[in-house]
Design a protein around this motif. Structure first.
Motif, PDB file in Angstrom:
ATOM      1  N   SER A 246       0.830  -1.211   0.000  1.00 31.90           N
ATOM      2  CA  SER A 246       0.000   0.000   0.000  1.00 31.90           C
ATOM      3  C   SER A 246       0.858   1.252   0.000  1.00 31.90           C
ATOM      4  CB  SER A 246      -0.860   0.031   1.262  1.00 31.90           C
ATOM      5  OG  SER A 246      -2.140  -0.436   0.981  1.00 31.90           O
ATOM      6  N   LEU A 247       1.804   1.270   0.939  1.00 34.83           N
ATOM      7  CA  LEU A 247       2.649   2.461   1.061  1.00 34.83           C
ATOM      8  C   LEU A 247       3.488   2.646  -0.202  1.00 34.83           C
ATOM      9  CD1 LEU A 247       3.800   2.286   4.799  1.00 34.83           C
ATOM     10  CD2 LEU A 247       2.078   3.767   3.741  1.00 34.83           C
ATOM     11  N   GLN A 248       4.014   1.526  -0.699  1.00 36.33           N
ATOM     12  CA  GLN A 248       4.857   1.612  -1.892  1.00 36.33           C
ATOM     13  C   GLN A 248       4.065   2.196  -3.062  1.00 36.33           C
ATOM     14  OE1 GLN A 248       6.441  -2.230  -3.110  1.00 36.33           O
ATOM     15  NE2 GLN A 248       6.805  -1.336  -5.136  1.00 36.33           N
ATOM     16  N   VAL A 249       2.857   1.679  -3.272  1.00 36.83           N
ATOM     17  CA  VAL A 249       2.029   2.146  -4.383  1.00 36.83           C
ATOM     18  C   VAL A 249       1.641   3.610  -4.195  1.00 36.83           C
ATOM     19  CG1 VAL A 249      -0.258   1.930  -5.439  1.00 36.83           C
ATOM     20  CG2 VAL A 249       1.134  -0.110  -5.038  1.00 36.83           C
ATOM     21  N   SER A 250       1.125   3.952  -3.012  1.00 38.95           N
ATOM     22  CA  SER A 250       0.597   5.306  -2.827  1.00 38.95           C
ATOM     23  C   SER A 250       1.706   6.346  -2.755  1.00 38.95           C
ATOM     24  CB  SER A 250      -0.265   5.364  -1.573  1.00 38.95           C
ATOM     25  OG  SER A 250      -1.406   4.556  -1.755  1.00 38.95           O
ATOM     26  N   LEU A 251       2.847   5.988  -2.149  1.00 38.23           N
ATOM     27  CA  LEU A 251       3.956   6.947  -2.111  1.00 38.23           C
ATOM     28  C   LEU A 251       4.513   7.174  -3.511  1.00 38.23           C
ATOM     29  CD1 LEU A 251       5.822   5.932   1.188  1.00 38.23           C
ATOM     30  CD2 LEU A 251       4.554   8.042   0.732  1.00 38.23           C
ATOM     31  N   SER A 252       4.637   6.106  -4.297  1.00 34.06           N
ATOM     32  CA  SER A 252       5.094   6.284  -5.681  1.00 34.06           C
ATOM     33  C   SER A 252       4.112   7.158  -6.447  1.00 34.06           C
ATOM     34  CB  SER A 252       5.210   4.933  -6.398  1.00 34.06           C
ATOM     35  OG  SER A 252       5.999   4.046  -5.665  1.00 34.06           O
ATOM     36  N   ALA A 253       2.824   6.877  -6.273  1.00 36.60           N
ATOM     37  CA  ALA A 253       1.803   7.643  -6.994  1.00 36.60           C
ATOM     38  C   ALA A 253       1.870   9.116  -6.613  1.00 36.60           C
ATOM     39  CB  ALA A 253       0.416   7.084  -6.693  1.00 36.60           C
ATOM     40  N   VAL A 254       2.026   9.392  -5.308  1.00 34.65           N
ATOM     41  CA  VAL A 254       2.017  10.788  -4.872  1.00 34.65           C
ATOM     42  C   VAL A 254       3.307  11.477  -5.330  1.00 34.65           C
ATOM     43  CG1 VAL A 254       3.078  10.746  -2.578  1.00 34.65           C
ATOM     44  CG2 VAL A 254       1.125  12.205  -3.001  1.00 34.65           C
ATOM     45  N   GLY A 255       4.415  10.739  -5.348  1.00 31.84           N
ATOM     46  CA  GLY A 255       5.670  11.319  -5.831  1.00 31.84           C
ATOM     47  C   GLY A 255       5.563  11.715  -7.293  1.00 31.84           C
ATOM     48  N   LEU A 256       5.022  10.804  -8.069  1.00 29.84           N
ATOM     49  CA  LEU A 256       4.841  11.051  -9.499  1.00 29.84           C
ATOM     50  C   LEU A 256       3.858  12.210  -9.727  1.00 29.84           C
ATOM     51  CD1 LEU A 256       6.286   9.237 -11.516  1.00 29.84           C
ATOM     52  CD2 LEU A 256       4.120   8.067 -11.944  1.00 29.84           C
ATOM     53  N   ALA A 257       2.772  12.181  -8.959  1.00 29.30           N
ATOM     54  CA  ALA A 257       1.744  13.214  -9.110  1.00 29.30           C
ATOM     55  C   ALA A 257       2.310  14.586  -8.751  1.00 29.30           C
ATOM     56  CB  ALA A 257       0.537  12.892  -8.242  1.00 29.30           C
ATOM     57  N   ALA A 258       3.177  14.641  -7.736  1.00 31.60           N
ATOM     58  CA  ALA A 258       3.781  15.917  -7.351  1.00 31.60           C
ATOM     59  C   ALA A 258       4.717  16.407  -8.447  1.00 31.60           C
ATOM     60  CB  ALA A 258       4.540  15.768  -6.036  1.00 31.60           C
ATOM     61  N   LEU A 259       5.478  15.473  -9.007  1.00 34.12           N
ATOM     62  CA  LEU A 259       6.423  15.819 -10.076  1.00 34.12           C
ATOM     63  C   LEU A 259       5.698  16.433 -11.272  1.00 34.12           C
ATOM     64  CD1 LEU A 259       9.278  15.145  -9.305  1.00 34.12           C
ATOM     65  CD2 LEU A 259       9.220  13.199 -10.862  1.00 34.12           C
ATOM     66  N   ILE A 260       4.506  15.921 -11.551  1.00 29.91           N
ATOM     67  CA  ILE A 260       3.719  16.452 -12.672  1.00 29.91           C
ATOM     68  C   ILE A 260       2.871  17.636 -12.221  1.00 29.91           C
ATOM     69  CG2 ILE A 260       1.967  15.913 -14.402  1.00 29.91           C
ATOM     70  CD1 ILE A 260       2.752  12.911 -13.959  1.00 29.91           C
ATOM     71  N   GLY A 261       2.189  17.458 -11.089  1.00 25.76           N
ATOM     72  CA  GLY A 261       1.164  18.415 -10.679  1.00 25.76           C
ATOM     73  C   GLY A 261       1.706  19.767 -10.246  1.00 25.76           C
ATOM     74  N   LEU A 262       2.833  19.787  -9.534  1.00 25.69           N
ATOM     75  CA  LEU A 262       3.343  21.069  -9.035  1.00 25.69           C
ATOM     76  C   LEU A 262       3.737  22.012 -10.172  1.00 25.69           C
ATOM     77  CD1 LEU A 262       5.444  19.983  -5.903  1.00 25.69           C
ATOM     78  CD2 LEU A 262       3.122  20.891  -5.990  1.00 25.69           C
ATOM     79  N   PRO A 263       4.625  21.590 -11.095  1.00 29.32           N
ATOM     80  CA  PRO A 263       4.959  22.507 -12.190  1.00 29.32           C
ATOM     81  C   PRO A 263       3.767  22.790 -13.096  1.00 29.32           C
ATOM     82  CG  PRO A 263       6.305  20.489 -12.307  1.00 29.32           C
ATOM     83  CD  PRO A 263       5.427  20.361 -11.117  1.00 29.32           C
ATOM     84  N   LEU A 264       2.915  21.792 -13.303  1.00 29.52           N
ATOM     85  CA  LEU A 264       1.749  22.013 -14.161  1.00 29.52           C
ATOM     86  C   LEU A 264       0.836  23.082 -13.557  1.00 29.52           C
ATOM     87  CD1 LEU A 264       0.175  21.077 -16.684  1.00 29.52           C
ATOM     88  CD2 LEU A 264      -1.007  19.438 -15.223  1.00 29.52           C
ATOM     89  N   GLY A 265       0.553  22.942 -12.259  1.00 29.13           N
ATOM     90  CA  GLY A 265      -0.295  23.926 -11.596  1.00 29.13           C
ATOM     91  C   GLY A 265       0.331  25.306 -11.636  1.00 29.13           C
ATOM     92  N   ALA A 266       1.636  25.369 -11.364  1.00 26.93           N
ATOM     93  CA  ALA A 266       2.319  26.668 -11.363  1.00 26.93           C
ATOM     94  C   ALA A 266       2.278  27.294 -12.750  1.00 26.93           C
ATOM     95  CB  ALA A 266       3.764  26.495 -10.904  1.00 26.93           C
ATOM     96  N   ALA A 267       2.491  26.480 -13.778  1.00 26.44           N
ATOM     97  CA  ALA A 267       2.487  27.006 -15.142  1.00 26.44           C
ATOM     98  C   ALA A 267       1.102  27.532 -15.506  1.00 26.44           C
ATOM     99  CB  ALA A 267       2.918  25.928 -16.137  1.00 26.44           C
ATOM    100  N   VAL A 268       0.068  26.795 -15.123  1.00 24.32           N
ATOM    101  CA  VAL A 268      -1.296  27.243 -15.402  1.00 24.32           C
ATOM    102  C   VAL A 268      -1.567  28.571 -14.705  1.00 24.32           C
ATOM    103  CG1 VAL A 268      -3.722  26.745 -14.928  1.00 24.32           C
ATOM    104  CG2 VAL A 268      -2.251  24.974 -15.885  1.00 24.32           C
ATOM    105  N   ALA A 269      -1.011  28.730 -13.490  1.00 29.30           N
ATOM    106  CA  ALA A 269      -1.240  29.963 -12.741  1.00 29.30           C
ATOM    107  C   ALA A 269      -0.462  31.138 -13.320  1.00 29.30           C
ATOM    108  CB  ALA A 269      -0.859  29.761 -11.283  1.00 29.30           C
TER     109      ALA A 269
END
Ligand SMILES: Nc1ncnc2c1ncn2[C@@H]1O[C@H](COP(=O)(O)OP(=O)(O)OP(=O)(O)O)[C@@H](O)[C@H]1O
Ligand SMILES: [Mg+2]
Lengths: 234, 241
Positions: A29-52
């Motif tokens: 569980s931890l492995q899957v969700s931590l990987s998912a959140v790491g990946l999502a942060a890598l994509i989501g943070l710059p994407l959100g900032a760029a949109v803003a």
């Protein structure tokens, strides 16, 4: 009632003994969700900032998609990823269906919009405050983006924690794309669903207790970060 | 560096700025030369902050021209700096704030630390170098803003009312810092509505009133014999806006 008490006692016993089956499920569980959140942060943070920050073609479309996807039910995300990864689907050739990779992909898809939207909000707020100062200092567009992400780091960290909380607690997506296969793709939520339906309450309860503790821990961490940031950085 | 031509003088030609049908800056012309500290003096709402923003390039004039001696290219911005009336400090340490412009301008890492240390020392902030910038006192924050603006060695330093909310001791510390920065060769262009401060810091006074540059005179002359009725009234404390 005695059944419940017995189950509860057994659950505590499993927790205290570090039952290997239990640990395996929690670990995955931890492995899957931590990987998912790491990946999502890598994509989501710059994407959100760029949109803003930037005007670019497709910006409005991305914005609309992010908002729409924020409230997407996990089962729907599971279905989409299933269709993508199924043998007849566009990514079927990768053979990822019913593997942890598929579960990571599904959870990542589920929480990237949340992290991106919160990141966009945070960066937009900070930009209003920093814009003139950064222009005065001759910061370029990329430098501005990195600066705002860094200076918003505490609020962004709470966004990431929120994403993790949602990922680790969802059941629909990982059930569909993971298949809840023992020793392969069984995570806490899918195990709880299965064990409960089988009447095996002890394992379900033990996992439930860990999930609640995790949720509590995540919230406490978020609060602590917020307070620390307010004290230190205003 | 010696053969790099100076960005000064800064030439203003009929600079006008209008917003919402109002003329807020009204036909200002003149050269700002490399020599001397220029102080823009005027009552609240005269347009002092606007004029600085226009000179610094944060706003574009709606009419007229503002030109640096070397032209208005991208690099010119890096050779000037501005301390705002309400400076925005980054959510980092004191030292981190000072290092930031060096980082932006691509100063080599090994040079950065020495420059940061020097700026900290000059601003009297060495003891609070590691403290989060936003918990510093008002006076310390203002000194930090000046140190950060100065650390990349700008040729021109704009300061917008650098002491507006400070007590006399903190004000004196800021004024000493401004004079120290002046000693390093940076051109000082600042605004104030504090007559004592203008007297102490200025070589020349630009008196601004309702968006118009009413007079521009050496400081002693301005205080001894103001040329306009508005300036005389302002010196007597009778001019409110
Ligand atoms: N972006 C803007 N749009 C419209 N009006 C503005 C803008 N900025 C400033 N003003 C107006 O222009 C006038 C001059 O403002 P400015 O801030 O330059 O005054 P100031 O001389 O710096 O005053 P103070 O001593 O209070 O700082 C004010 O009446 C203000 O309301
Ligand atoms: Mg002002």
């Amino acid at each position: 009632m005695t059944d419940l008490t017995a189950a509860f006692a057994l659950a505590l016993d499993m927790l205290l003994r570090f039952d290997p089956d239990l640990l395996e499920i929690v670990g995955l569980s931890l492995q899957v969700s931590l990987s998912a959140v790491g990946l999502a942060a890598l994509i989501g943070l710059p994407l959100g900032a760029a949109v803003a920050l930037f005007r670019f073609p497709g910006r409005l479309a991305i914005n609309a998609l992010l908002t729409a996807f924020m409230g997407l039910p996990p089962v729907v995300v599971g279905l989409i990823v299933y269709l993508l990864l199924s043998r007849a689907g566009p990514l079927g050739i990768l053979g990822l269906l019913f593997t942890p990779a598929a579960m990571i992909l599904a959870q990542c898809l589920l929480i990237t919009p949340i992290i991106a939207a919160l990141s966009a909000q945070t960066v937009a707020d900070l930009h209003e405050e920093y814009d003139e100062q950064l222009r005065s200092l001759a910061a370029g567009p990329g430098q501005t983006l990195v600066t705002l992400l860094w200076d918003g780091r505490f609020r962004l960290l709470t966004a990431i924690l929120a994403g993790f909380g949602r990922a680790v607690a969802e059941v629909g997506a990982v059930m569909i794309v993971g298949g809840n296969i023992n020793h392969a793709t069984r995570v806490m939520t899918t195990a709880i669903a299965l064990e409960t339906s089988k009447g095996n309450l002890a394992l379900a309860l033990a996992l439930g207790i860990i999930l609640i503790a995790l949720a509590l821990g995540v919230n406490l961490a978020a609060m602590a970060i917020r307070d620390a940031a307010r004290v230190r950085y205003g | 560096m010696a053969d790099v031509p100076s960005i000064l003088p800064l030439r203003l030609t009929d600079v006008t700025y209008q917003a919402r049908g109002q003329t807020l800056i009204d036909g200002i012309s003149g050269d700002l030369e490399a020599k001397g500290r220029s102080v823009i003096l005027g009552p609240n709402g005269a347009g002092k902050s606007l004029l600085l923003r226009l000179c610094h390039g944060l706003l574009q004039p709606t009419a007229g021209r503002i030109e640096w001696a070397v032209g208005n290219n991208e690099r010119v911005r890096q050779r000037q700096a501005m301390v705002f009336q309400d400076p925005v400090l980054l959510r980092r340490s004191t030292a981190g704030n000072i290092r930031y412009p060096l980082h932006l301008h691509g100063t080599p890492r090994r040079e950065q630390q020495a420059r940061v240390d020097e700026a900290l020392a000059r601003a009297g902030l060495s003891a609070v170098a590691d403290r989060p910038a936003r918990v510093l006192s008002g006076g310390e924050q203002q000194r930090l803003a000046i140190a950060r603006a100065w650390v990349a060695r700008p040729e021109v330093l704009f300061l917008d009312e650098p002491t507006s909310n400070l007590d006399p001791a903190a004000t004196r510390a800021i004024e000493e810092l401004v004079l120290a920065v002046d000693q390093t060769g940076a051109k000082i262009i600042m605004t104030t509505h504090d007559l004592g401060q203008a007297r102490r810091l200025a070589n020349e006074i630009l008196f601004l009133h309702r968006g118009r540059l009413l007079e521009r005179t050496p400081v002693t002359e301005f205080f001894a014999a103001p040329r306009t009725a508005e300036a005389a009234a302002f010196l007597k404390g009778d001019l409110l806006c």
